[in-house]
Design an enzyme around this catalytic site. Structure first.
Site, PDB file in Angstrom:
ATOM      1  N   SER A 171      -5.995  -3.572  -8.523  1.00  0.00           N
ATOM      2  CA  SER A 171      -5.870  -4.034  -7.142  1.00  0.00           C
ATOM      3  C   SER A 171      -7.072  -3.640  -6.287  1.00  0.00           C
ATOM      4  O   SER A 171      -7.326  -4.257  -5.247  1.00  0.00           O
ATOM      5  CB  SER A 171      -4.589  -3.482  -6.508  1.00  0.00           C
ATOM      6  N   PRO A 199      -0.702   3.087  -7.086  1.00  0.00           N
ATOM      7  CA  PRO A 199      -1.146   4.439  -7.450  1.00  0.00           C
ATOM      8  C   PRO A 199      -2.400   4.909  -6.708  1.00  0.00           C
ATOM      9  O   PRO A 199      -2.976   5.927  -7.080  1.00  0.00           O
ATOM     10  CB  PRO A 199      -1.436   4.296  -8.941  1.00  0.00           C
ATOM     11  N   GLY A 200      -2.858   4.145  -5.696  1.00  0.00           N
ATOM     12  CA  GLY A 200      -3.937   4.651  -4.858  1.00  0.00           C
ATOM     13  C   GLY A 200      -5.251   3.901  -4.945  1.00  0.00           C
ATOM     14  O   GLY A 200      -6.273   4.410  -4.484  1.00  0.00           O
ATOM     15  N   GLY A 201      -5.236   2.694  -5.508  1.00  0.00           N
ATOM     16  CA  GLY A 201      -6.480   1.930  -5.638  1.00  0.00           C
ATOM     17  C   GLY A 201      -7.134   1.615  -4.302  1.00  0.00           C
ATOM     18  O   GLY A 201      -8.329   1.839  -4.108  1.00  0.00           O
ATOM     19  N   ASP A 217       3.716   5.688   0.365  1.00  0.00           N
ATOM     20  CA  ASP A 217       4.438   5.107  -0.780  1.00  0.00           C
ATOM     21  C   ASP A 217       5.320   6.187  -1.385  1.00  0.00           C
ATOM     22  O   ASP A 217       4.849   7.314  -1.592  1.00  0.00           O
ATOM     23  CB  ASP A 217       3.466   4.577  -1.835  1.00  0.00           C
ATOM     24  N   ASP A 255      -0.941  -3.984   0.661  1.00  0.00           N
ATOM     25  CA  ASP A 255      -0.940  -4.781  -0.574  1.00  0.00           C
ATOM     26  C   ASP A 255       0.440  -4.711  -1.225  1.00  0.00           C
ATOM     27  O   ASP A 255       0.576  -4.722  -2.445  1.00  0.00           O
ATOM     28  CB  ASP A 255      -2.020  -4.258  -1.533  1.00  0.00           C
ATOM     29  N   LYS A 285       1.691 -12.391  -0.361  1.00  0.00           N
ATOM     30  CA  LYS A 285       1.966 -12.721  -1.754  1.00  0.00           C
ATOM     31  C   LYS A 285       3.028 -13.808  -1.859  1.00  0.00           C
ATOM     32  O   LYS A 285       3.732 -14.112  -0.908  1.00  0.00           O
ATOM     33  CB  LYS A 285       2.433 -11.478  -2.500  1.00  0.00           C
TER      34      LYS A 285
END
Length: 329
Positions: A171, A199-201, A217, A255, A285
């Site tokens: 992402s 997970p932190g992208g 999150d 996102d 989305k």
């Protein structure tokens, strides 16, 4: 003059619908898996509509110069390109791609050699004028265009980013592409909130751009982000976070995997914690039977608090639209 436009292959019909809504029943022809030809509107008109978000499913534009069985010999090829330019250039960008397997490198090098014989240097990007060369199943299409009207400085809008070991998730590419494509400038030392961060992208990309990040999150953050004092992991939902938050943010990103309208409404909550003029980046989305109308509904919701600056299906988007907006002052 014909204009060639690039899209995601499964978004071609939505791009046609958008262009016709803007310019009327202009003629189209599909010339490749992700390339179409439109006759009528000029490339500058199309680029303006795309930049404003009125057309979301087009990724790249170029004026069509020729449709050929194969590229002509060097001198003729160079003359074909140079005759399209208002002044004789020192440098041009050349971008080549193909529907087949491969990168289009053969075409790049042939054009590079032809222009070098005329004293013109070639790069792959970063020039005022761009030569586009696309190999379709039936023809080789040649285009010449100002970068300012191309939407992307990559062949057909197909941005390629390195897949280094430092990357937390795929992402990341979406936010990185948005920042590069739209020329976004994040405030030095700014404060950012990343909704649905795990997970932190996106958190990692924000940190690379000098932001102190609140990563919201209930899920985990990648262990490679642990120990970074510029990251504050709020292991809770966005709703609970905003109910307790007192920080005013410069940037809000989202996102999250949810319906376009619900995601846009979440950004309305974020707006109450965003400084006036603050920047928002959100992916709307959901494909479904009508992704165009779904995205428009999301944009309508965002319009209550934001001025939408850009809305586009970028190369690293799948069934989604990346929206860039600014908190209304």
């Amino acid at each position: 003059m014909n204009v060639l436009f690039s899209v995601a292959g499964d978004s071609y019909e939505w791009a046609v619908r958008e262009i016709r809504a803007e310019f009327g029943k202009v003629p189209f022809q599909r010339v490749g898996a992700d390339i179409g030809r439109v006759t009528g509107p000029g490339v500058q008109e199309l680029a303006e509509a795309c930049d404003s978000g009125r057309i979301m499913f087009v990724r790249h534009l170029t004026n069509e110069v020729a449709s050929l069985d194969e590229l002509p010999p060097g001198y003729e090829l160079a003359e074909m390109i140079l005759s399209e330019l208002p002044v004789y250039p020192k440098m041009l960008a050349v971008q080549a791609w193909t529907d087949r397997a491969g990168t289009g490198g053969t075409y790049y090098h042939r054009i590079e050699e032809a222009l070098a014989e005329r004293g013109v240097g070639v790069t792959r990007s970063g020039q005022e004028w761009v030569v586009s060369c696309f190999e379709s199943p039936r023809a080789v299409l040649l285009g010449v265009n100002r970068l300012a009207d191309s939407l992307s400085d990559w062949p057909g809008g197909r941005m390629r980013l390195a897949r280094g070991e430092e990357r937390v998730s795929r992402s990341e590419f979406k936010l990185e592409e948005a920042i590069a494509t739209f020329g976004l400038e994040l405030p030095p030392g700014g404060k950012a909130v990343d909704l649905g961060a795990s997970p932190g992208g996106w958190t990692r990309i924000l940190r690379l751009h000098g932001q102190e990040v609140w990563s919201v999150d209930p899920g985990y953050l990648d262990e490679r982000l642990h120990g970074d004092r510029g990251i504050h992991h709020a292991a809770t939902t966005a709703g609970r976070f905003f109910a307790e938050n007192r920080t005013r943010f410069d940037v809000a990103v989202n996102d999250m995997r949810m319906d376009q309208v619900l995601s846009a409404r979440m950004m309305l909550d974020a707006a109450q914690h965003l400084k006036a003029g603050g920047l928002a980046v959100v992916t709307l989305k959901g494909g479904g039977k009508n992704p165009l109308d779904g995205a428009r509904r999301g944009l309508d919701v965002l319009g209550a608090e934001y001025d939408v600056l850009h809305a586009r299906q970028l190369h690293h988007n799948r069934n989604e639209i990346t929206v860039v907006a600014r908190r209304r002052r």
